[in-house]
Design an enzyme around this catalytic site. Sequence first.
Site, PDB file in Angstrom:
ATOM      1  N   GLY A  28       2.129   2.396  10.855  1.00 43.54           N
ATOM      2  CA  GLY A  28       3.074   3.491  10.713  1.00 43.54           C
ATOM      3  C   GLY A  28       3.753   3.895  12.016  1.00 43.54           C
ATOM      4  N   GLU A  40      -7.092   4.761   7.806  1.00 44.94           N
ATOM      5  CA  GLU A  40      -6.861   6.192   7.537  1.00 44.94           C
ATOM      6  C   GLU A  40      -8.101   6.818   6.910  1.00 44.94           C
ATOM      7  OE1 GLU A  40      -3.180   5.581   5.444  1.00 44.94           O
ATOM      8  OE2 GLU A  40      -2.226   5.076   7.351  1.00 44.94           O
ATOM      9  N   ASN A  45       0.875  -1.180   0.000  1.00 45.46           N
ATOM     10  CA  ASN A  45       0.000   0.000   0.000  1.00 45.46           C
ATOM     11  C   ASN A  45       0.910   1.227   0.000  1.00 45.46           C
ATOM     12  OD1 ASN A  45      -1.777   2.056   0.542  1.00 45.46           O
ATOM     13  ND2 ASN A  45      -2.309   1.353   2.614  1.00 45.46           N
ATOM     14  N   TRP A  46       1.025   1.851  -1.171  1.00 49.24           N
ATOM     15  CA  TRP A  46       1.972   2.962  -1.296  1.00 49.24           C
ATOM     16  C   TRP A  46       1.416   4.258  -0.711  1.00 49.24           C
ATOM     17  CZ3 TRP A  46       4.253   2.412  -6.977  1.00 49.24           C
ATOM     18  CH2 TRP A  46       4.923   1.170  -7.067  1.00 49.24           C
ATOM     19  N   LYS A  47       0.160   4.237  -0.303  1.00 51.18           N
ATOM     20  CA  LYS A  47      -0.484   5.436   0.267  1.00 51.18           C
ATOM     21  C   LYS A  47      -0.249   6.648  -0.643  1.00 51.18           C
ATOM     22  CE  LYS A  47      -0.241   3.355   4.783  1.00 51.18           C
ATOM     23  NZ  LYS A  47      -0.240   3.513   6.225  1.00 51.18           N
ATOM     24  N   GLY A  71       2.675  -1.065   4.328  1.00 55.18           N
ATOM     25  CA  GLY A  71       2.733   0.349   3.978  1.00 55.18           C
ATOM     26  C   GLY A  71       4.178   0.774   3.764  1.00 55.18           C
ATOM     27  N   GLY A  72       4.760   1.390   4.783  1.00 55.31           N
ATOM     28  CA  GLY A  72       6.101   1.972   4.679  1.00 55.31           C
ATOM     29  C   GLY A  72       7.140   1.084   4.017  1.00 55.31           C
ATOM     30  N   SER A  82       3.073  -1.907  10.532  1.00 58.25           N
ATOM     31  CA  SER A  82       4.513  -1.980  10.799  1.00 58.25           C
ATOM     32  C   SER A  82       5.111  -3.345  10.448  1.00 58.25           C
ATOM     33  CB  SER A  82       4.815  -1.604  12.254  1.00 58.25           C
ATOM     34  OG  SER A  82       4.409  -0.263  12.496  1.00 58.25           O
ATOM     35  N   GLU A 142      -5.654  -4.837  10.600  1.00 59.36           N
ATOM     36  CA  GLU A 142      -4.669  -3.778  10.817  1.00 59.36           C
ATOM     37  C   GLU A 142      -5.010  -3.026  12.099  1.00 59.36           C
ATOM     38  OE1 GLU A 142      -2.604  -2.688   6.864  1.00 59.36           O
ATOM     39  OE2 GLU A 142      -4.290  -1.345   7.142  1.00 59.36           O
ATOM     40  N   HIS A 144      -9.716   1.185   4.786  1.00 57.55           N
ATOM     41  CA  HIS A 144      -8.455   1.432   5.498  1.00 57.55           C
ATOM     42  C   HIS A 144      -8.714   2.374   6.673  1.00 57.55           C
ATOM     43  CE1 HIS A 144      -4.401   2.651   6.433  1.00 57.55           C
ATOM     44  NE2 HIS A 144      -4.007   1.565   5.801  1.00 57.55           N
TER      45      HIS A 144
HETATM   46  P1  PGA Z   1       2.590   0.437   7.706  1.00 54.84           P
HETATM   47  O1  PGA Z   1       1.129   0.629   7.044  1.00 54.84           O
HETATM   48  O2  PGA Z   1       3.140  -0.850   7.152  1.00 54.84           O
HETATM   49  O3  PGA Z   1       3.375   1.640   7.249  1.00 54.84           O
HETATM   50  O4  PGA Z   1       2.386   0.372   9.168  1.00 54.84           O
HETATM   51  C1  PGA Z   1       0.267  -0.450   6.838  1.00 54.84           C
HETATM   52  C2  PGA Z   1      -1.021   0.020   6.227  1.00 54.84           C
HETATM   53  O5  PGA Z   1      -1.487   1.116   6.594  1.00 54.84           O
HETATM   54  O6  PGA Z   1      -1.612  -0.665   5.371  1.00 54.84           O
END
Ligand code: PGA
Length: 254
Positions: A173, A97, A9-11, A234-235, A213, A167, A95
């Site tokens: 994050g 977010e 997930n490149w956000k 994500g990251g 994470s 999640e 998600h």
């Molecule tokens: P993260 O994000 O790996 O940076 O914690 C995961 C996500 O939000 O899908």
Amino acid sequence: MRRKFIAGNWKMFTNAAGAEQLAAAIVKGLGQEMGVDVALCPPFPYLSRVAITLKGSVIALGAQNFYPEKEGAFTGEVSPAMLVDVGCRYAIVGHSERRHKLGETDAFINKKIHSGLAAGLRIILCIGETLQEREANATEKVLDTHVTAGIAGVKASDLQKITLAYEPVWAIGTGRNATPDQAQESHAFVRRRVAQLYGKEAAENLVIQYGGSVRPDNAAILMAEPDVDGALVGGASLQAEQFFAIVRGAMSVK
Ligand code: PGA
């Protein structure tokens, strides 16, 4: 037998050249058949470019969001059919977010799932509790609501097109991942709940990713848990080497 599934997930990161380079590096590094499923979810403006880069590889394209209508006067929105049109196989829905920063509700998320499925997308439905909810011992209640309200009305024959991503919001994050035991406990709870709704066989076939994470040093140990079927990353998905290491982690425990 469930296959492990790793999605990046490149956000709201990368730019046009960077997205193409990252996708190209991942195609080159991962080769062909890996025995695990892999998808990349870039931002909307780069989907078409990344689609071209992924063409002919075993890596699928996914989007991070869409609006649950076929078409219409919805300025600024993107329909699921448009995503299919540019080569998306998956889309992320629910998600945290979007739930917490943009106010998406379970009812809206449910509408998205129906609309996405109707357009031919496969859905990655994110679920998970906040830190306050965990501390109030409400984790199972939250997961129950996210699952039952999220997939309400989904036909049994469509369940296989849905991946769940557990999640925990406090792990996203933050560098603070759930422990393998915590992840396993939540995944097993969700699978039991889906078994009550759709039967044991459907629940056994359901892929449940862990997200929050995920890094090269914790991926394999998390995915070694019996109900952890992959990761939504994500990251670490923005660094090709880290992403490879996570995919290799999935290959080592598949
Ligand atoms: P993260 O994000 O790996 O940076 O914690 C995961 C996500 O939000 O899908």
